[in-house]
Structures are given as structure tokens and as C-alpha cells.
Design a protein around this motif. Structure first.
Motif, short mmCIF file in Angstrom:
data_model
loop_
_atom_site.label_atom_id
_atom_site.label_comp_id
_atom_site.label_asym_id
_atom_site.label_seq_id
_atom_site.Cartn_x
_atom_site.Cartn_y
_atom_site.Cartn_z
N UNK A 123 0.81 -1.22 0.00
CA UNK A 123 0.00 0.00 0.00
C UNK A 123 0.85 1.27 0.00
N UNK A 124 2.16 1.13 0.17
CA UNK A 124 3.03 2.30 0.33
C UNK A 124 2.98 3.27 -0.86
N UNK A 125 3.01 2.80 -2.12
CA UNK A 125 2.97 3.76 -3.24
C UNK A 125 1.71 4.63 -3.23
N UNK A 126 0.56 4.02 -2.96
CA UNK A 126 -0.68 4.80 -2.92
C UNK A 126 -0.67 5.79 -1.76
N UNK A 127 -0.15 5.36 -0.62
CA UNK A 127 -0.09 6.26 0.52
C UNK A 127 0.88 7.41 0.27
N UNK A 128 1.98 7.13 -0.43
CA UNK A 128 2.92 8.21 -0.77
C UNK A 128 2.24 9.21 -1.70
N UNK A 129 1.48 8.73 -2.69
CA UNK A 129 0.76 9.64 -3.58
C UNK A 129 -0.24 10.47 -2.79
N UNK A 130 -0.91 9.85 -1.84
CA UNK A 130 -1.91 10.55 -1.04
C UNK A 130 -1.27 11.64 -0.18
N UNK A 131 -0.16 11.31 0.46
CA UNK A 131 0.54 12.29 1.28
C UNK A 131 1.11 13.42 0.43
N UNK A 132 1.61 13.07 -0.76
CA UNK A 132 2.13 14.10 -1.67
C UNK A 132 1.01 15.03 -2.13
N UNK A 133 -0.16 14.45 -2.40
CA UNK A 133 -1.31 15.26 -2.80
C UNK A 133 -1.72 16.20 -1.68
N UNK A 134 -1.75 15.70 -0.47
CA UNK A 134 -2.10 16.55 0.68
C UNK A 134 -1.10 17.69 0.82
N UNK A 135 0.17 17.40 0.56
CA UNK A 135 1.21 18.42 0.70
C UNK A 135 1.05 19.55 -0.32
N UNK A 136 0.84 19.21 -1.61
CA UNK A 136 0.74 20.26 -2.61
C UNK A 136 -0.57 21.04 -2.50
N UNK A 137 -1.55 20.47 -1.80
CA UNK A 137 -2.82 21.18 -1.59
C UNK A 137 -2.82 22.02 -0.31
N UNK A 138 -1.70 22.09 0.35
CA UNK A 138 -1.63 22.73 1.66
C UNK A 138 -2.26 24.13 1.72
N UNK A 139 -2.07 24.99 0.72
CA UNK A 139 -2.71 26.31 0.81
C UNK A 139 -4.22 26.26 0.98
N UNK A 140 -4.86 25.23 0.42
CA UNK A 140 -6.32 25.10 0.58
C UNK A 140 -6.68 24.87 2.04
N UNK A 141 -5.81 24.18 2.77
CA UNK A 141 -6.09 23.87 4.17
C UNK A 141 -5.72 25.03 5.09
N UNK A 142 -5.24 26.12 4.52
CA UNK A 142 -4.93 27.33 5.28
C UNK A 142 -5.70 28.49 4.67
N UNK A 143 -7.02 28.45 4.74
CA UNK A 143 -7.85 29.44 4.03
C UNK A 143 -7.60 30.88 4.48
N UNK A 144 -7.03 31.06 5.67
CA UNK A 144 -6.74 32.43 6.10
C UNK A 144 -5.64 33.04 5.23
N UNK A 145 -4.90 32.19 4.49
CA UNK A 145 -3.85 32.68 3.62
C UNK A 145 -4.35 32.93 2.19
N UNK A 146 -5.57 32.51 1.89
CA UNK A 146 -6.17 32.75 0.58
C UNK A 146 -7.36 33.69 0.74
#
Length: 232
Positions: A123-146
Motif C-alpha cells: 500500500x506504500x505507493x498509494x499512501x505516498x501519492x496521497x501524502x504528496x497530494x495533501x502536501x501540494x494542496x496545503x494552501x487550501x487547508x490554510x484558508x486564512x492565507x487565501x
């Protein structure tokens, strides 16, 4: 609330299951266009026209380091002339029409660590993709910065069905944790051939990965770095 949409186009370079380098890149822009395939179309056309080989699609792996340096360095100037994207009253601090987020990892090391922790190396490759996706979407999770007044909807656009499960995991996590994200957030799987924004993210991801592997594409990486969300 503005009628503009915040688009986040995502592509990857490398393999999430093997090798020493894996990169996920996101290209962010604001547009009034509701048809995903129209966004950044004029920019893509100008980038293609600048190439001697005249390919039908922007693919980083098919281009020389010199061509990648030229394309990524000229992205801003073409973006300012692109009528499908906004370059004033954008939801970030600069006036850049396109911004980037980047995440890179060592798949072999990440796979070993994830496998040891979860007890499921497969399952590691899929989890790495998921964590990478969460990382590049980080600005969305900080709406006070947008500045959310500048857009009414957020579209995350991913290349190919390999992102189905990672994007579903992210959506589920957002709902379960009740994260403070923009109200209208959707994930869309698209073919890169008809999606200029994904093609631009392909250039960014490949240039970044190649720089890590071979030490070239320096100008491309410098231009990507100037557009990164370093404030996140």
C-alpha cells in the motif's frame, strides 16, 4: 463573492513505488472559465509555438533541459497575456497569474518507512501519492492565507485515474476532520491531452525531478521556485 474559480492542476513525475526521486507539482490559477480544458489554453499554445519540434502536447520528458528552462522561464509573461486566467485581484499576495506547490520524496525510503509503520508494503505507493497530494494542496487547508472573496469554487484537477483513490482519501479526510477548506471544493480526473493546466504541471514536475537527478534544468527550477507558495 467572485464568480471566478480557483484551479489547482496536478501532475507527477517519477514513480511512487520505486527509484530515488518522485515529484508532484501543482499549478494554481484563477479563472472565470468553467470549462477546465479552456483554462491556460493560450499560454499552452504560445509555449508549444516556441518549440522547434512543434509537438501537440507539452510533455517534460520529451523536451531538452534547455527547452524546459525556456518554457518555465517564459510562463509568467505568457500568463499575463492569457485571457483565460486572472492576473489582478488574485487570491494570493503577488500578482503572478500562475503559482506552484511542489512535493518531492525518495520512493524507496518512503516505501520502506510506510511499509514498516503500516505493516503493508504493497500500500506504500498509494499512501505516498496521497501524502504528496495533501502536501501540494496545503494552501487550501490554510484558508486564512487565501482571499476567498476572489473565488466561488475550487477545482482540483488531476491527471489520470491513478489519482482516484488518493483524491478519495483526501476528500474523506477533509469531511471527517471538518477541515476549514473553501465551501465548494471538488476533485476532477482529466486527460492531460485536453487539459493545458495539467501539461504545465507536467513541465514543472519533470523539471524539478530532473534537477534533483541530474543537476540541470536550473533556470526552470529557479522560475518555479519564484512562483512557489513559500509563505505556506
Amino acid at each position: 463573492m467572485s464568480d471566478n474559480l480557483l484551479y489547482v492542476f496536478i501532475d507527477e513525475s517519477g514513480n511512487s513505488s520505486r527509484g530515488n526521486h518522485y515529484t508532484v507539482a501543482a499549478s494554481w490559477c484563477l479563472s472565470s472559465r468553467t470549462r477546465t480544458g479552456e483554462v491556460l489554453g493560450p499560454t499552452k499554445d504560445k509555449l508549444l509555438a516556441s518549440l522547434d519540434s512543434s509537438p501537440s502536447e507539452l510533455k517534460g520528458a520529451s523536451l531538452s533541459p534547455g527547452a524546459l528552462d525556456t518554457l518555465l522561464s517564459s510562463l509568467d509573461s505568457h500568463g499575463y497575456d492569457d485571457t483565460t486566467v486572472q492576473h489582478s485581484r488574485v487570491p494570493w499576495a503577488t500578482t503572478a497569474p500562475v503559482r506552484h506547490t511542489i512535493h518531492d520524496a525518495n520512493p524507496e525510503l518512503a516505501g520502506k518507512v510506510i511499509g514498516d509503520v503500516t505493516g503493508s508494503p504493497l500500500d506504500a505507493p498509494e499512501l505516498l501519492k496521497t501524502l504528496s497530494l495533501a502536501s501540494v494542496l496545503d494552501p487550501i487547508f490554510s484558508p486564512e492565507q487565501l482571499c476567498e472573496d476572489q473565488f466561488s469554487e475550487t477545482k482540483v484537477v488531476l491527471d489520470a485515474t491513478t489519482w482516484d483513490r488518493p483524491s478519495t482519501r483526501i476528500e474523506s479526510g477533509i469531511e471527517e476532520l471538518d477541515l476549514p477548506v473553501p465551501e465548494s471544493l471538488s476533485f476532477e480526473i482529466r486527460d492531460s491531452k485536453g487539459t493545458p493546466g495539467i501539461q504545465i504541471s507536467d513541465l514543472a514536475a519533470y523539471s524539478w525531478l530532473r534537477n534533483r537527478r541530474r543537476g540541470d534544468c536550473n533556470e526552470a527550477v529557479k522560475s518555479i521556485d519564484r512562483r512557489r507558495f513559500t509563505d505556506f
